[in-house]
Design a protein around this motif. Structure first.
Motif, mmCIF file in Angstrom:
data_model
loop_
_atom_site.group_PDB
_atom_site.id
_atom_site.type_symbol
_atom_site.label_atom_id
_atom_site.label_comp_id
_atom_site.label_asym_id
_atom_site.label_seq_id
_atom_site.Cartn_x
_atom_site.Cartn_y
_atom_site.Cartn_z
ATOM 1 N N TYR A 265 0.848 -1.193 0.000
ATOM 2 C CA TYR A 265 0.000 0.000 0.000
ATOM 3 C C TYR A 265 0.888 1.249 0.000
ATOM 4 C CZ TYR A 265 -2.964 3.749 1.704
ATOM 5 O OH TYR A 265 -3.602 4.952 1.845
ATOM 6 N N ARG B 295 -6.304 -7.013 -1.188
ATOM 7 C CA ARG B 295 -6.439 -6.209 0.032
ATOM 8 C C ARG B 295 -5.823 -4.816 -0.158
ATOM 9 N NH1 ARG B 295 -4.183 -9.542 4.859
ATOM 10 N NH2 ARG B 295 -4.743 -7.629 5.951
ATOM 11 N N ARG C 232 -7.910 -1.329 0.055
ATOM 12 C CA ARG C 232 -7.490 -0.227 0.931
ATOM 13 C C ARG C 232 -7.326 1.064 0.132
ATOM 14 N NH1 ARG C 232 -2.211 -0.001 4.919
ATOM 15 N NH2 ARG C 232 -2.583 2.113 5.622
ATOM 16 N N GLU D 124 -10.754 2.448 -0.541
ATOM 17 C CA GLU D 124 -11.330 3.043 0.667
ATOM 18 C C GLU D 124 -10.719 4.411 0.944
ATOM 19 O OE1 GLU D 124 -10.640 0.171 3.757
ATOM 20 O OE2 GLU D 124 -12.154 -1.209 2.970
ATOM 21 N N GLU D 125 -9.406 4.507 0.820
ATOM 22 C CA GLU D 125 -8.732 5.783 1.068
ATOM 23 C C GLU D 125 -9.127 6.825 0.033
ATOM 24 O OE1 GLU D 125 -6.815 6.703 3.687
ATOM 25 O OE2 GLU D 125 -7.239 4.744 4.558
#
Length: 146
Positions: free
Chosen positions: A42, A100, A104, A107-108
């Motif tokens: 990420y 995943r 993420r 979502e961010e």
């Protein structure tokens, strides 16, 4: 070369090896846990986006993306490479890690978009013209004057 390019090269090599034989890669002693790999990938994605969109900010703050990753996650390049190779040799786990990471990032992005919308709404409300009452008289009083 950037970390991501190194990882992709290693990943490609491992895929070639894995396609020929199973369990080619042994689990390294200092394997980075799956959750931490998600966090690392990420951060790599975010830093690569920052590097491509605003490299000036990275330079001004003297941020070296690779060193930032190693220091933040308390790892070294060899540990990251070995862990990446190991997970790449396990396609189901590797896919799960990147799913995943993608989730993420989404979502961010949704959070950032929401914050920007809220900021714009507040700015518009601040800059909206103030409507002043013409008179202190009520509508009934105004009609009596006519």
């Amino acid at each position: 070369m950037s970390i991501l390019k190194n990882i992709l090269i290693v990943f490609g090599t491992v895929l070639l090896l894995v396609s020929c034989e199973t369990n080619v890669v042994e689990k390294p002693e200092n394997l980075i846990e799956e959750d931490e790999m998600v966090a690392i990938f990420y951060d790599i994605a975010v830093l690569n986006a920052a590097r491509s969109s605003n490299v000036k900010v990275l330079r001004e703050n003297e941020i070296q993306p690779e060193e930032f990753i190693y220091e933040k996650h308390k790892i070294d390049s060899l540990q990251l490479a070995r862990s990446s190779v190991y997970y790449a040799s396990k396609p189901n786990i590797h896919l799960r890690i990147f799913q995943r990471v993608e989730e993420r990032l989404k979502e961010e992005k949704a959070l950032a978009d929401s914050l920007m919308r809220n900021k714009r709404t507040i700015e518009m409300e601040k800059n909206a013209p103030v409507i002043k009452k013409n008179d202190s008289l009520t509508p009934a009083e105004l009609s009596e004057e006519d």
